[in-house]
Design an enzyme around this catalytic site. Structure first.
Site, mmCIF file in Angstrom:
data_model
loop_
_atom_site.group_PDB
_atom_site.id
_atom_site.type_symbol
_atom_site.label_atom_id
_atom_site.label_comp_id
_atom_site.label_asym_id
_atom_site.label_seq_id
_atom_site.Cartn_x
_atom_site.Cartn_y
_atom_site.Cartn_z
ATOM 1 N N HIS A 159 46.760 42.240 76.962
ATOM 2 C CA HIS A 159 48.213 42.192 76.895
ATOM 3 C C HIS A 159 48.751 43.191 75.877
ATOM 4 O O HIS A 159 49.782 42.946 75.247
ATOM 5 C CB HIS A 159 48.683 40.775 76.553
ATOM 6 C CG HIS A 159 48.364 39.770 77.611
ATOM 7 N ND1 HIS A 159 49.072 39.658 78.785
ATOM 8 C CD2 HIS A 159 47.375 38.836 77.678
ATOM 9 C CE1 HIS A 159 48.545 38.708 79.530
ATOM 10 N NE2 HIS A 159 47.517 38.191 78.888
ATOM 11 N N ARG A 208 41.897 40.691 38.070
ATOM 12 C CA ARG A 208 43.268 40.211 38.222
ATOM 13 C C ARG A 208 44.285 41.338 38.187
ATOM 14 O O ARG A 208 45.455 41.132 38.546
ATOM 15 C CB ARG A 208 43.594 39.194 37.126
ATOM 16 C CG ARG A 208 42.786 37.930 37.185
ATOM 17 C CD ARG A 208 43.208 36.984 36.076
ATOM 18 N NE ARG A 208 44.591 36.565 36.269
ATOM 19 C CZ ARG A 208 44.957 35.452 36.884
ATOM 20 N NH1 ARG A 208 44.045 34.650 37.380
ATOM 21 N NH2 ARG A 208 46.224 35.130 37.009
ATOM 22 N N LYS A 266 43.243 39.740 42.695
ATOM 23 C CA LYS A 266 42.526 38.556 43.164
ATOM 24 C C LYS A 266 43.442 37.365 43.375
ATOM 25 O O LYS A 266 43.405 36.704 44.403
ATOM 26 C CB LYS A 266 41.430 38.201 42.149
ATOM 27 C CG LYS A 266 40.599 36.997 42.536
ATOM 28 C CD LYS A 266 39.803 37.263 43.789
ATOM 29 C CE LYS A 266 38.920 36.101 44.167
ATOM 30 N NZ LYS A 266 38.273 36.317 45.466
ATOM 31 N N CYS A 280 48.442 39.596 36.828
ATOM 32 C CA CYS A 280 47.849 40.333 35.725
ATOM 33 C C CYS A 280 46.931 39.425 34.916
ATOM 34 O O CYS A 280 46.937 38.209 35.069
ATOM 35 C CB CYS A 280 48.944 40.895 34.837
ATOM 36 S SG CYS A 280 50.227 41.787 35.755
ATOM 37 N N TRP A 323 48.674 44.446 37.126
ATOM 38 C CA TRP A 323 48.846 44.751 38.549
ATOM 39 C C TRP A 323 50.344 44.879 38.761
ATOM 40 O O TRP A 323 51.094 43.924 38.600
ATOM 41 C CB TRP A 323 48.258 43.645 39.416
ATOM 42 C CG TRP A 323 48.244 43.942 40.881
ATOM 43 C CD1 TRP A 323 47.250 44.573 41.587
ATOM 44 C CD2 TRP A 323 49.254 43.602 41.840
ATOM 45 N NE1 TRP A 323 47.594 44.650 42.911
ATOM 46 C CE2 TRP A 323 48.820 44.071 43.095
ATOM 47 C CE3 TRP A 323 50.492 42.961 41.761
ATOM 48 C CZ2 TRP A 323 49.564 43.908 44.259
ATOM 49 C CZ3 TRP A 323 51.245 42.806 42.914
ATOM 50 C CH2 TRP A 323 50.767 43.274 44.144
ATOM 51 N N LYS A 383 38.812 41.779 56.011
ATOM 52 C CA LYS A 383 37.808 42.254 55.054
ATOM 53 C C LYS A 383 37.651 43.766 55.134
ATOM 54 O O LYS A 383 37.571 44.451 54.114
ATOM 55 C CB LYS A 383 36.459 41.573 55.318
ATOM 56 C CG LYS A 383 36.364 40.173 54.818
ATOM 57 C CD LYS A 383 36.411 40.117 53.297
ATOM 58 C CE LYS A 383 36.967 38.801 52.813
ATOM 59 N NZ LYS A 383 38.386 38.612 52.996
ATOM 60 N N GLU A 391 39.686 37.322 60.075
ATOM 61 C CA GLU A 391 39.083 37.466 58.751
ATOM 62 C C GLU A 391 38.209 38.709 58.662
ATOM 63 O O GLU A 391 38.222 39.422 57.647
ATOM 64 C CB GLU A 391 38.270 36.204 58.415
ATOM 65 C CG GLU A 391 37.493 36.264 57.116
ATOM 66 C CD GLU A 391 38.375 36.421 55.885
ATOM 67 O OE1 GLU A 391 37.811 36.713 54.812
ATOM 68 O OE2 GLU A 391 39.606 36.251 55.982
ATOM 69 N N ASN A 395 52.753 37.991 32.762
ATOM 70 C CA ASN A 395 52.334 37.937 34.152
ATOM 71 C C ASN A 395 53.405 37.182 34.912
ATOM 72 O O ASN A 395 53.775 36.075 34.537
ATOM 73 C CB ASN A 395 50.986 37.215 34.281
ATOM 74 C CG ASN A 395 50.507 37.141 35.714
ATOM 75 O OD1 ASN A 395 50.985 37.865 36.574
ATOM 76 N ND2 ASN A 395 49.559 36.249 35.974
ATOM 77 N N GLY A 396 53.944 37.759 35.986
ATOM 78 C CA GLY A 396 54.976 37.101 36.763
ATOM 79 C C GLY A 396 56.130 38.041 37.064
ATOM 80 O O GLY A 396 56.010 39.265 36.946
ATOM 81 N N GLU A 438 40.719 45.442 53.610
ATOM 82 C CA GLU A 438 40.808 45.252 52.163
ATOM 83 C C GLU A 438 39.916 46.221 51.397
ATOM 84 O O GLU A 438 40.345 46.799 50.392
ATOM 85 C CB GLU A 438 40.400 43.825 51.798
ATOM 86 C CG GLU A 438 41.441 42.770 52.091
ATOM 87 C CD GLU A 438 40.970 41.391 51.685
ATOM 88 O OE1 GLU A 438 41.723 40.685 51.015
ATOM 89 O OE2 GLU A 438 39.827 41.024 52.043
#
Length: 611
Positions: free
Chosen positions: A507, A27, A606, A2, A74, A488, A484, A100-101, A491
């Site tokens: 496979h 955030r 983020k 957050c 968040w 992306k 990656e 935050n946490g 996301e």
């Protein structure tokens, strides 16, 4: 994950707090709120949803105050509803707290407080802390004493800010495992923030709190203490980047801005670090540890998400060019599986924010076992940067878009610099070193060439906007790029995508390929190019829709792929810097066409500062 901002001073707090929240929205953006001390008591306004919902509420009923705290959330405990939004208040409404946490023993504390008659109105773990402060606050003592007493009973991670009408014109902040800093303004202004973006509009002078610190902010200044009560001096640092770095600069989204900043960010990570004549890298952050590095026989890279993908490329580089065995570990798994860490092993953490909770915990586990630690981070003054013995700063500037772009390519270049540094001290010749230095120097201009494909890739995205699934394939250095690229797309566009080593396709994943399956194949000209061509043939035989990323005209692929995107040629271990950029652009444009919020994708934040 957050965002926290606080202000006490002579100016009106509301506009300063709201501006700080907007710069921290990357955030967390499930809900937002603020608490203000206006001389008549404590006023709290909070709303679920984006910050604009909170802004609209405040515009309808403005509050004048010179001291307050604010938060953008968040969610970890409880859905994003108004009762769960921060700030949380005591039963009497005279204490407000943002957090935050994660409070790991919240259930135990809550049960105790319920027995004492406290009533809880939210589903969050945070609310227990504000009630605990109220419960422990003895008459006549300052707010900070009650906060410290409460935190000594708390287990878990936190960055908090607290205000109270019972001890006005004061903010108490504290941190353990979650970032928090103090902004030292002029003319009796003090600020707090979960990162420098929250305070940079007012001051460049910041104080980074260490784990177990708390601080008292008043118009007269600040004082910092360890939780046991001993006063400490943490020192003031200057933030060197400009406010313009966290603005969009004419781009529609931060993600697009940061994709286009990559020529500059790559130049910055290399600035002053390349020695052409010697074919070597100058790394001031590790230069004093050359003897220690010379004894290293194994490297363990710990990271999460995009940084983990960069670590995989780093593994390939270090093993091929420096001939050092490397393991790349998910930081979230590392400390829970009793890893083997022998003498002469180096633990290398890769993190954009320098605050990633899992990566920080993995570092602490390595340190506990007596293993030297190194960091590759972007955020100067971050916890990982201060926790590690030595390291490399990226100097990429703030990255606001949740989906990492410029930080990823900067990490790749930083890892290549470290590889060059290590290889030249082992067996690499000066001739080979010069070749690498020259190739690194060309990267920024080569990235500029790739970015000229933006319009072409935007048109290409129109053909795939309705796709349900994607497959990304690569071999060697391009396998992490495939991972990656798939990440992306997931996301920012919410399309299911998977990255695989191209040879592993048969496979299992080959069963998914049909007329509707787009397959992105990383096929630059490298030592295993011919093998990738064979894999493309296998996809084509199953009628897959192939997008190939190549580094020359690729005559072997003419008529075998649906679309071809050409990037410049460079050394194999540097090609990932170039091949990943078309995948960033493809994900971005598909997401925009689908109407997704590319800068703030759903359910993501983020900086992941909770486990």
């Amino acid at each position: 994950m957050c965002g926290i901002v606080g202000y006490v001073g002579s100016q009106q707090a509301t506009p300063i707090l709201m501006a700080g929240l907007k710069r921290l929205e990357y955030r967390g953006y499930d809900s937002a709120g603020l608490a203000l001390l206006n001389g008549e008591g404590l006023k709290v306004v909070k709303r679920p949803g984006k910050i604009r919902e909170l802004e609209a509420a405040i515009e309808k009923a403005p509050i004048k105050a010179t001291c307050g705290i604010a938060h953008t959330r968040w969610a970890t405990h409880g859905a994003p509803t108004q009762p769960n939004a921060h700030p949380h208040t005591s039963s009497a409404g005279d204490i407000a707290l943002v957090h935050n946490g994660i409070i790991e023993n919240s259930d135990v504390i809550k049960a105790r407080l319920v027995r004492e008659g406290y009533v809880f109105v939210s589903e969050t773990d945070t609310e227990v802390v504000v009630h605990l402060i109220d419960y422990l606050w003895e008459e006549g003592e300052p707010l900070e004493e009650a906060v410290a007493a409460a935190l000594r009973q708390v287990e878990g991670a936190y960055g908090i800010a607290v205000v109270s009408s019972r001890d006005p014109n004061k903010i108490v902040v504290a941190r353990r495992g979650s970032p928090l800093l103090i902004g030292v303004g002029k003319n009796g202004e003090m600020l707090a923030g979960s990162d420098a973006a929250a305070v940079i509009a007012v001051t460049r002078d910041v104080v980074y709190l260490d784990d177990g610190d708390y601080a008292v902010l008043t118009p007269e200044g600040y004082r910092t203490y360890q939780l046991e009560g001993q006063e400490v001096d943490r020192g003031v640092h200057e933030v060197t980047w400009d406010l313009a770095a966290i603005e969009k600069g004419g781009h529609e989204h931060f993600m697009l801005k940061e994709i286009f900043e990559q020529p500059a960010s790559l130049a910055d990570v290399m600035r002053g670090r390349l020695i052409l004549e010697e074919g070597d890298a100058r790394l001031g952050g590790i230069a004093d540890h050359q003897f220690d590095l010379g004894t290293i026989q194994r490297i363990v890279i710990t990271a999460c998400g995009t940084s983990w993908h960069a670590g995989l490329v780093g593994e390939y580089m270090l093993e091929e060019l420096a001939r050092i065995p490397v393991n790349v570990e998910y930081a979230s798994e590392f400390r829970y599986r009793n890893p083997v860490l022998e003498d002469r092993t180096l633990a290398l953490a890769v993190s954009q924010s320098g605050e990633t909770a899992d990566t920080l915990a993995a570092l602490k586990e390595a340190e506990r076992r007596g293993i030297p630690t190194m960091g590759i981070v972007n955020a100067v003054g971050s916890t990982i940067a201060r926790q590690t013995k030595f390291g490399i700063y990226l100097h990429a500037g703030p990255e606001i878009g949740v989906a990492s772009t410029k930080a990823f390519t900067s990490q790749l270049v930083a890892l290549s610099l470290f590889t060059l540094f290590m290889a030249r001290r082992r067996h690499m010749s000066v001739v080979q070193g010069r070749e690498i230095v020259q190739s690194l120097q060309q990267l920024p201009s080569q990235v500029e060439e790739v970015l000229k494909l933006n319009d072409e890739i935007r048109d290409l995205a129109k053909h795939y906007v309705d796709s349900k699934n994607f497959l990304y394939l690569g071999r060697g250095y391009q396998f992490p790029v495939a991972l990656e690229g798939a990440l992306k797309l997931k996301e920012v566009s919410y399309i299911h995508a998977e990255g695989y080593p191209a040879a592993e396709m048969k496979h299992g994943p080959i069963a998914l390929i049909d007329d509707d399956m787009p397959v992105v194949v990383l096929a630059p000209r490298d030592p295993i190019y011919s093998k990738v061509v064979s894999n493309i043939e296998e996809v084509k035989a199953r009628h897959g829709r192939i997008i190939a990323i190549v580094s020359d005209d690729a005559p072997e692929l003419q008529g075998k792929v649906d679309y071809m995107i050409k990037v410049p040629q460079t050394l194999p271990h540097l090609l990932p810097v170039l091949t990943t950029i078309p995948l960033q652009l493809l994900a971005y444009h598909i997401a925009v066409l689908r109407g997704a919020d590319v800068d703030q994708p759903r359910n993501l934040a983020k900086s992941v500062t909770v486990e």
